[in-house]
Design a protein around this motif. Structure first.
Motif, PDB file in Angstrom:
ATOM      1  N   GLY A   1       0.813  -1.210   0.000  1.00  0.00           N
ATOM      2  CA  GLY A   1       0.000   0.000   0.000  1.00  0.00           C
ATOM      3  C   GLY A   1       0.846   1.259   0.000  1.00  0.00           C
ATOM      4  O   GLY A   1       2.042   1.227   0.270  1.00  0.00           O
ATOM      5  N   ILE A   2       0.195   2.361  -0.332  1.00  0.00           N
ATOM      6  CA  ILE A   2       0.895   3.637  -0.379  1.00  0.00           C
ATOM      7  C   ILE A   2       0.313   4.549   0.683  1.00  0.00           C
ATOM      8  O   ILE A   2      -0.895   4.619   0.867  1.00  0.00           O
ATOM      9  CB  ILE A   2       0.750   4.265  -1.779  1.00  0.00           C
TER      10      ILE A   2
ATOM     11  N   GLU B   1       1.167   9.053  -8.059  1.00  0.00           N
ATOM     12  CA  GLU B   1       2.124   8.782  -9.132  1.00  0.00           C
ATOM     13  C   GLU B   1       3.558   9.007  -8.635  1.00  0.00           C
ATOM     14  O   GLU B   1       4.437   8.169  -8.832  1.00  0.00           O
ATOM     15  CB  GLU B   1       1.802   9.708 -10.313  1.00  0.00           C
ATOM     16  N   LEU B   2       3.789  10.146  -7.979  1.00  0.00           N
ATOM     17  CA  LEU B   2       5.136  10.430  -7.462  1.00  0.00           C
ATOM     18  C   LEU B   2       5.556   9.382  -6.445  1.00  0.00           C
ATOM     19  O   LEU B   2       6.715   8.960  -6.405  1.00  0.00           O
ATOM     20  CB  LEU B   2       5.184  11.812  -6.806  1.00  0.00           C
ATOM     21  N   ALA B   3       4.583   8.954  -5.616  1.00  0.00           N
ATOM     22  CA  ALA B   3       4.914   7.961  -4.586  1.00  0.00           C
ATOM     23  C   ALA B   3       5.329   6.647  -5.235  1.00  0.00           C
ATOM     24  O   ALA B   3       6.294   6.009  -4.807  1.00  0.00           O
ATOM     25  CB  ALA B   3       3.710   7.754  -3.681  1.00  0.00           C
ATOM     26  N   ARG B   4       4.587   6.248  -6.287  1.00  0.00           N
ATOM     27  CA  ARG B   4       4.911   4.974  -6.946  1.00  0.00           C
ATOM     28  C   ARG B   4       6.286   5.035  -7.623  1.00  0.00           C
ATOM     29  O   ARG B   4       7.038   4.071  -7.626  1.00  0.00           O
ATOM     30  CB  ARG B   4       3.855   4.631  -7.993  1.00  0.00           C
ATOM     31  N   ASN B   5       6.605   6.198  -8.204  1.00  0.00           N
ATOM     32  CA  ASN B   5       7.883   6.323  -8.919  1.00  0.00           C
ATOM     33  C   ASN B   5       9.019   6.839  -8.043  1.00  0.00           C
ATOM     34  O   ASN B   5      10.131   7.010  -8.512  1.00  0.00           O
ATOM     35  CB  ASN B   5       7.738   7.271 -10.114  1.00  0.00           C
ATOM     36  N   HIS B   6       8.701   7.148  -6.790  1.00  0.00           N
ATOM     37  CA  HIS B   6       9.691   7.734  -5.877  1.00  0.00           C
ATOM     38  C   HIS B   6      10.370   8.954  -6.502  1.00  0.00           C
ATOM     39  O   HIS B   6      11.582   9.091  -6.459  1.00  0.00           O
ATOM     40  CB  HIS B   6      10.762   6.707  -5.488  1.00  0.00           C
TER      41      HIS B   6
END
Lengths: 73, 723
Positions: B2-3, B159-164
């Motif tokens: 999860g994020i 999106e930023l969280a998934r791509n770090h």
């Protein structure tokens, strides 16, 4: 030393230095009252304290006891 | 996997609205460990694996207020995958102060510029591209009030969280400050997680005690760092904390010069200022405040044709819980042929207790609704502004006036309204004293004695009100001198947010939450205590056999009353009335209006009792002399409030010990005042005679006076923050 407490309603003043210490002082700085900032004194509360000022484009109220820590030009 | 996305922003920037839009009804509300700061989280609509963590509204990541401390701790130890930072576009300068600090934590950050509709209406422009470039993170515009752009902002954060994706950190500091920070970074590299390097360096530069303690740096390293800090301070001729705040605001000033164009000249009157010209006017402010409060009270609690709250509560009490539900439930139980004891438990125990509390729900809902509107609009901070001067003297804050006023209707929403007081100490004293205010349910008690003993004199009700207010004021003065609550007044540096239209979503949600809270309590604590009391009232020993009793005078409750009635002997509760008064006081804990009903049963009045119990006035008058009646009345007005209110105190204190301290204080104070009234007042009317108890009463009075006038030994100690 002249402080924000002495400023008259409708006056625009410039901050020279913050006195005091700890949480109150830090809170005042965090709210945007730092060196060289311009403060517009908007009004005094109906019972004579606190005061309302405009700083960095918003309205802030603080007690005269706290205003005394703010040295102005 | 999860994020986790942290939602952060200043107070009054529309964070609650945004959170509600993003999560809908998928919310979980709790408390941050150890503090009375509300913790809310929810799942993002359309993304079951994305949790939005709502952080407290704060102005800075300073180490001082509980809100700031829990936010810092969360951001540094819980490692959110991204931060969604909502800022008020109409007040961008101060809002960006927090933004620069959030960026330094090294998490991906999305800045949502809220109230973009108002920005445009004011004729201002914010160049989001320039802003994004300057801050090194994505900036988007939204309007939480109109639900514009909110989901997009959240999606971007996901999106930023998934791509770090990290942006480049902005160059906030310069000159010798940047030099010192770089040195500190070098010295602690490897000792802290890499992405937090800048954050820790700045905190060490500021001599942040919490961070110093947490990192456990050896003394050599600390003195090495100290040298860099002192060098920088000498060069800048200022202290480290000021240098950082100063350079931050200078940096923001430069960003704004490039990205923001304001149409209106500086210090010109906005619409909000124009409203304030009247609302906080030197002469008009107090009458307007009184008017608004009167109107609110009238609509929720009054007896006017437009008093929706009272109309609905009357209907709930008389029709819903008076006829419909009893008839329905009674019919059902009869048709099921349940045993008489079960019938009694449900009808006389549970229904009577829970029903009398649930009957208040409409009034609570109306009051909460009106309060939420005042809060959402921004009026509450004006109230604090105009009332602060008076209330400060009693260890309270300008905002304490709201709980007190609401408590004249019902103590439960009153105590819950103390939530809006930020300072921990002010809030505690408010919670501890709000229960003294005579609420609606105490009115029948006053009516009973005014009618039975004092010839219906209106002075009784008036004096009861002044005793309540007096108890608040005296207690405020007494309590603020105790070590746990003492200290310098918390700083009153408060933003007066721009007025804005209330958001229907926020108001309804907050009304629903408060109402549901009340219902939950009625269904748990009140339900349980009603059952226990019913049992004690309905069973007892008759002729040496334990059985169901018809006569209340032989019930367990009566035995219990008789066993502890001596406790109240010094208050003048003696003879046959003593145990009755004791029992009535205990039933008053379920709901204060039970006091009158209990007297009805104990005096064997069989018929339907009127609210003020006029049918039993003669019997009361025979048992209670005027001073004794007054002593009983005062004790019941001031002692522990009903269970529902105790539950509210427990919730707002978020601590069992503080709840016990509150109840203990209230009972002790009530006892002391009743003792003084009976023993000293009784001397004049001849109800009491001079003796040891008179001396004790005088000593107690002297003690109270001492507690009020004694010097505040801890006045200059900084207020402790319980984190």
């Amino acid at each position: 030393m002249k402080t924000l407490k002495d400023a008259k309603i409708g006056q625009t003043v410039t901050v020279i230095k913050l006195h005091g210490e700890g949480a109150v002082r830090r809170r005042i700085m965090d709210m945007g009252i730092t060196k060289r900032v311009e403060i517009f004194v908007r009004k005094v509360a109906p019972l004579g304290d606190p005061i309302e000022i405009n700083v960095r484009g918003y309205e802030l109220s603080l007690r005269k006891a706290d205003a005394e820590m703010i040295e102005i030009a | 996997m999860g994020i986790k996305i942290a939602l952060a922003g200043n107070p009054n920037c529309g964070k609650t609205s945004l959170f509600n839009i993003l999560t809908g009804s998928n919310q979980y509300v709790g408390n941050w460990p150890g503090v009375t700061v509300e913790k809310k989280e929810g799942t993002l609509k359309g993304h079951d694996d994305v949790i939005i963590q709502d952080l407290p509204g704060i102005y800075s990541l300073s180490p001082y207020s509980p809100e700031e401390v829990v936010t810092r701790r969360y951001l540094v130890t819980e490692h959110p995958d991204a931060i969604l930072n909502i800022i008020d576009g109409t007040n961008i300068e101060r809002n960006l102060y927090l933004t620069t600090q959030l960026i330094e934590l090294g998490h991906p950050v999305v800045v949502a510029v809220n109230m973009i509709d108002l920005v445009r209406k004011n004729g201002d422009t914010i160049d989001l591209q320039k802003l994004s470039k300057a801050l090194g993170c994505t900036c988007l515009e939204i309007s939480a009030l109109k639900s514009l752009g909110c989901q997009e902002a959240a999606e971007k954060a996901v999106e930023l969280a998934r791509n770090h994706t990290h942006g480049e950190m902005p160059h906030v500091f310069n000159g010798s400050v940047e030099h010192a920070l770089a040195h500190i970074e070098e010295s602690i590299e490897g000792k802290v997680p890499q992405n937090y390097l800048r954050w820790y360096a700045i905190k060490l530069f500021e001599r942040d005690q919490r961070v110093r303690g947490e990192l456990k740096l050896d003394s050599d390293l600390i003195s090495h760092l100290e040298k860099h800090i002192v060098d920088c301070e000498t060069e800048m001729d200022d202290d480290a904390e000021s240098i950082i705040a100063d350079q931050r605001y200078t940096y923001i000033g430069n960003v704004i010069d490039r990205a923001v164009v304001k149409k209106a000249p500086k210090y010109s009157l906005t619409l909000s200022d124009k409203i304030d010209r009247i609302v906080t006017h030197r002469i008009l402010a107090l009458p307007i405040f009184a008017g608004i409060m009167f109107l609110m009270y009238a609509i929720a609690m009054g007896s006017f044709p437009f008093s929706i709250g009272t109309i609905c509560t009357d209907w709930a009490n008389d029709v819903l819980f008076g006829q419909w539900i009893p008839n329905l439930l009674g019919g059902l139980l009869t048709s099921l042929h349940v045993s008489p004891w079960l019938y009694g438990l449900v009808m006389d125990g549970i229904l009577a207790g829970v029903g009398s509390v649930l009957g208040f729900v409409p009034q609570i809902l109306v009051l909460s609704f009106l309060l939420s509107i005042l809060e959402d609009v921004g009026y509450m901070s004006r109230v604090a502004f105009i009332m602060d001067r008076i209330l400060r003297k009693f260890g309270l804050s300008g905002k304490s006036i709201i709980p007190m006023l609401v408590a004249t209707g019902c103590g439960v929403p009153g105590i819950l309204a103390s939530r809006t007081i930020e300072q921990d100490r002010d809030r505690k004293i408010t919670v501890m004293t709000t229960g003294f205010i005579p609420c609606g349910a105490k009115m029948p008690i006053i009516g009973l004695f005014a009618g039975a003993v004092f010839g219906n004199s209106p002075l009784v009700a008036t004096s009861a009100f002044f005793i309540g207010v007096g108890a608040v004021v005296i207690s405020g003065v007494i309590l603020k001198k105790f070590k746990a609550l003492a200290g310098k007044p918390a700083p009153f540096v408060m933003e007066l947010p721009t007025y804005h239209l209330p958001s229907a979503r926020n108001v309804l949600r907050s009304t629903g939450e408060r109402g549901w809270d009340f219902v939950k309590r009625a269904l748990t604590i009140v339900l349980l205590s009603s059952m226990v009391l019913w049992f004690l009232q309905s069973y007892g020993f008759e002729n040496g056999v334990f059985q169901a009793v018809q006569d209340n005078n032989t019930s367990l409750l009566a035995d219990l009353g008789k066993a502890i009635a001596w406790l109240y002997y010094p208050l003048g509760w003696m003879g046959d009335m003593a145990w009755k008064a004791t029992v009535a006081t205990f039933t008053g804990l379920i709901a204060k209006e039970q006091v009158v009903m209990t007297f009805g049963t104990l005096y064997h009045y069989a018929g339907e009792l009127s609210e003020e119990g006029s049918e039993i006035w003669a019997m009361i008058a025979a048992d209670f002399g005027p001073v004794r009646a007054y002593s009983f009345m005062i004790f019941n007005l001031l002692c522990a409030p009903c269970f529902a209110a105790i539950g509210a105190i427990r919730r707002e204190m978020n601590s069992g010990n503080w709840t016990l301290a509150t109840i203990g204080y209230m009972c002790g104070f009530a006892y002391a005042i009743s003792l003084i009234v009976y023993q000293i007042g009784g001397l004049f009317t001849g109800e009491a005679s001079f003796g040891v108890l008179t001396v004790i009463a005088v000593a107690v009075l002297a003690g109270l006076v001492y507690l009020v006038v004694r010097k505040n030994r801890y006045a200059d100690e900084p207020v402790k923050i319980g984190v």
